[in-house]
Design a protein around this motif. Structure first.
Motif, PDB file in Angstrom:
ATOM      1  N   LYS A   1      -9.231  82.651  -5.744  1.00 24.77           N
ATOM      2  CA  LYS A   1      -8.034  83.353  -6.214  1.00 24.77           C
ATOM      3  C   LYS A   1      -8.172  84.869  -6.095  1.00 24.77           C
ATOM      4  O   LYS A   1      -7.204  85.565  -5.796  1.00 24.77           O
ATOM      5  CB  LYS A   1      -7.731  82.966  -7.664  1.00 24.77           C
ATOM      6  N   VAL A   2      -9.378  85.380  -6.303  1.00 17.13           N
ATOM      7  CA  VAL A   2      -9.596  86.829  -6.307  1.00 17.13           C
ATOM      8  C   VAL A   2      -9.678  87.403  -4.894  1.00 17.13           C
ATOM      9  O   VAL A   2      -9.228  88.519  -4.640  1.00 17.13           O
ATOM     10  CB  VAL A   2     -10.876  87.177  -7.110  1.00 17.13           C
ATOM     11  N   VAL A   3     -10.253  86.635  -3.965  1.00 17.20           N
ATOM     12  CA  VAL A   3     -10.448  87.124  -2.594  1.00 17.20           C
ATOM     13  C   VAL A   3      -9.569  86.298  -1.649  1.00 17.20           C
ATOM     14  O   VAL A   3      -9.874  85.139  -1.378  1.00 17.20           O
ATOM     15  CB  VAL A   3     -11.940  87.042  -2.179  1.00 17.20           C
ATOM     16  N   PRO A   4      -8.505  86.893  -1.130  1.00 15.10           N
ATOM     17  CA  PRO A   4      -7.563  86.132  -0.290  1.00 15.10           C
ATOM     18  C   PRO A   4      -8.151  85.745   1.070  1.00 15.10           C
ATOM     19  O   PRO A   4      -9.034  86.419   1.590  1.00 15.10           O
ATOM     20  CB  PRO A   4      -6.384  87.089  -0.118  1.00 15.10           C
ATOM     21  N   GLU A   5      -7.639  84.649   1.602  1.00 14.96           N
ATOM     22  CA  GLU A   5      -8.035  84.154   2.918  1.00 14.96           C
ATOM     23  C   GLU A   5      -6.794  83.774   3.712  1.00 14.96           C
ATOM     24  O   GLU A   5      -5.717  83.637   3.156  1.00 14.96           O
ATOM     25  CB  GLU A   5      -8.911  82.903   2.781  1.00 14.96           C
ATOM     26  N   GLY A   6      -6.995  83.557   4.997  1.00 14.82           N
ATOM     27  CA  GLY A   6      -5.917  83.066   5.847  1.00 14.82           C
ATOM     28  C   GLY A   6      -5.181  84.184   6.561  1.00 14.82           C
ATOM     29  O   GLY A   6      -5.547  85.354   6.494  1.00 14.82           O
ATOM     30  N   GLN A   7      -4.127  83.795   7.248  1.00 10.61           N
ATOM     31  CA  GLN A   7      -3.373  84.722   8.094  1.00 10.61           C
ATOM     32  C   GLN A   7      -2.723  85.862   7.312  1.00 10.61           C
ATOM     33  O   GLN A   7      -2.531  86.946   7.850  1.00 10.61           O
ATOM     34  CB  GLN A   7      -2.299  83.951   8.876  1.00 10.61           C
ATOM     35  N   SER A   8      -2.396  85.648   6.059  1.00 10.46           N
ATOM     36  CA  SER A   8      -1.745  86.696   5.274  1.00 10.46           C
ATOM     37  C   SER A   8      -2.741  87.652   4.603  1.00 10.46           C
ATOM     38  O   SER A   8      -2.330  88.637   4.002  1.00 10.46           O
ATOM     39  CB  SER A   8      -0.843  86.069   4.211  1.00 10.46           C
TER      40      SER A   8
ATOM     41  N   MET B   1     -14.781  87.200   6.632  1.00  4.89           N
ATOM     42  CA  MET B   1     -14.675  88.440   5.859  1.00  4.89           C
ATOM     43  C   MET B   1     -14.563  88.164   4.361  1.00  4.89           C
ATOM     44  O   MET B   1     -15.238  88.825   3.565  1.00  4.89           O
ATOM     45  CB  MET B   1     -13.501  89.300   6.353  1.00  4.89           C
ATOM     46  N   PRO B   2     -13.783  87.174   3.922  1.00  3.69           N
ATOM     47  CA  PRO B   2     -13.801  86.852   2.499  1.00  3.69           C
ATOM     48  C   PRO B   2     -15.202  86.469   2.010  1.00  3.69           C
ATOM     49  O   PRO B   2     -15.590  86.791   0.886  1.00  3.69           O
ATOM     50  CB  PRO B   2     -12.832  85.673   2.381  1.00  3.69           C
ATOM     51  N   GLY B   3     -15.977  85.800   2.876  1.00  3.44           N
ATOM     52  CA  GLY B   3     -17.361  85.471   2.522  1.00  3.44           C
ATOM     53  C   GLY B   3     -18.207  86.710   2.309  1.00  3.44           C
ATOM     54  O   GLY B   3     -19.022  86.770   1.389  1.00  3.44           O
ATOM     55  N   HIS B   4     -18.010  87.729   3.153  1.00  2.00           N
ATOM     56  CA  HIS B   4     -18.744  88.989   2.981  1.00  2.00           C
ATOM     57  C   HIS B   4     -18.371  89.662   1.662  1.00  2.00           C
ATOM     58  O   HIS B   4     -19.239  90.185   0.951  1.00  2.00           O
ATOM     59  CB  HIS B   4     -18.449  89.950   4.137  1.00  2.00           C
ATOM     60  N   VAL B   5     -17.092  89.672   1.340  1.00  2.00           N
ATOM     61  CA  VAL B   5     -16.640  90.294   0.085  1.00  2.00           C
ATOM     62  C   VAL B   5     -17.232  89.556  -1.113  1.00  2.00           C
ATOM     63  O   VAL B   5     -17.748  90.170  -2.057  1.00  2.00           O
ATOM     64  CB  VAL B   5     -15.094  90.324   0.016  1.00  2.00           C
ATOM     65  N   LYS B   6     -17.192  88.226  -1.083  1.00  2.00           N
ATOM     66  CA  LYS B   6     -17.738  87.435  -2.184  1.00  2.00           C
ATOM     67  C   LYS B   6     -19.241  87.640  -2.326  1.00  2.00           C
ATOM     68  O   LYS B   6     -19.773  87.706  -3.438  1.00  2.00           O
ATOM     69  CB  LYS B   6     -17.417  85.954  -1.983  1.00  2.00           C
TER      70      LYS B   6
ATOM     71  N   CYS C   1     -23.984  80.105  -3.770  1.00  2.00           N
ATOM     72  CA  CYS C   1     -22.539  80.028  -3.578  1.00  2.00           C
ATOM     73  C   CYS C   1     -22.255  80.153  -2.094  1.00  2.00           C
ATOM     74  O   CYS C   1     -22.532  81.186  -1.486  1.00  2.00           O
ATOM     75  CB  CYS C   1     -21.833  81.131  -4.367  1.00  2.00           C
ATOM     76  N   GLU C   2     -21.763  79.081  -1.533  1.00  2.00           N
ATOM     77  CA  GLU C   2     -21.442  79.039  -0.107  1.00  2.00           C
ATOM     78  C   GLU C   2     -19.986  79.436   0.059  1.00  2.00           C
ATOM     79  O   GLU C   2     -19.098  78.806  -0.521  1.00  2.00           O
ATOM     80  CB  GLU C   2     -21.686  77.634   0.458  1.00  2.00           C
ATOM     81  N   HIS C   3     -19.755  80.483   0.853  1.00  2.00           N
ATOM     82  CA  HIS C   3     -18.410  81.028   0.994  1.00  2.00           C
ATOM     83  C   HIS C   3     -17.749  80.672   2.329  1.00  2.00           C
ATOM     84  O   HIS C   3     -16.626  81.090   2.571  1.00  2.00           O
ATOM     85  CB  HIS C   3     -18.440  82.553   0.824  1.00  2.00           C
ATOM     86  N   ARG C   4     -18.434  79.920   3.176  1.00  2.00           N
ATOM     87  CA  ARG C   4     -17.870  79.530   4.476  1.00  2.00           C
ATOM     88  C   ARG C   4     -17.499  78.047   4.449  1.00  2.00           C
ATOM     89  O   ARG C   4     -18.085  77.251   3.719  1.00  2.00           O
ATOM     90  CB  ARG C   4     -18.881  79.756   5.612  1.00  2.00           C
ATOM     91  N   ASP C   5     -16.543  77.693   5.291  1.00  2.00           N
ATOM     92  CA  ASP C   5     -16.131  76.294   5.387  1.00  2.00           C
ATOM     93  C   ASP C   5     -17.147  75.435   6.137  1.00  2.00           C
ATOM     94  O   ASP C   5     -17.313  74.262   5.836  1.00  2.00           O
ATOM     95  CB  ASP C   5     -14.768  76.182   6.086  1.00  2.00           C
TER      96      ASP C   5
END
Length: 143
Positions: free
Chosen positions: A72-79, A92-97, A125-129
């Motif tokens: 919720k805090v770190v957005p992902e996707g095209q938007s 990039m969301p993974g780097h921020v997290k 905490c794994e931040h990648r799919d």
């Protein structure tokens, strides 16, 4: 007299989320850890799209809630506002997290064991799919 030991370990690939890895780490360093009466263990993650933290070890809902918070805090996707997307929308969301939680922990060693609180555990905490296994360098220092 102070002494040092260092272990490089590889954890298996995990799905996205926060995973309790305390036992896996302790098992791989137990032969050295038992030699220390007092000291510090530095656990360093050699990656930038996963992180380490210490949190609740009893209720697995906490790990689910941690991932919910991060999503919720770190957005992902095209938007999402990220420019760095060469490695996928989750990179990039993974780097921020990773920067939010960090890539290393320092834990006291007491009488040959990691001196965590009763309800504390080490999370990867794994931040990648679709991540591969993760490498840790664990450095022990003390007496």
């Amino acid at each position: 007299m102070a002494k040092w030991a260092q272990h490089e370990i590889k954890l298996p690939a995990f799905s996205r989320g926060c995973h309790l890895v305390t036992d896996q780490i302790q098992k791989q360093i137990s032969s050295s850890l038992s030699d220390y009466k007092v000291g510090l263990a530095n656990i360093f993650l050699q990656h930038t799209s996963a992180s380490l933290t210490i949190n609740e070890n009893a209720d697995p809902d906490v790990r689910v809630d941690m991932e919910t918070f991060l999503s919720k805090v770190v957005p992902e996707g095209q938007s999402a506002p990220w420019i760095h997307t060469d490695e996928g929308d989750d990179d990039m969301p993974g780097h921020v997290k990773c920067s939010m939680f960090g890539a290393s922990l320092n834990i006291p060693i007491t009488k040959g064991r990691l001196n965590l609180g009763t309800w504390q555990g080490i999370y990867l905490c794994e931040h990648r799919d679709h991540a591969s296994g993760r490498r840790l360098v664990i450095t022990l220092q003390g007496e």
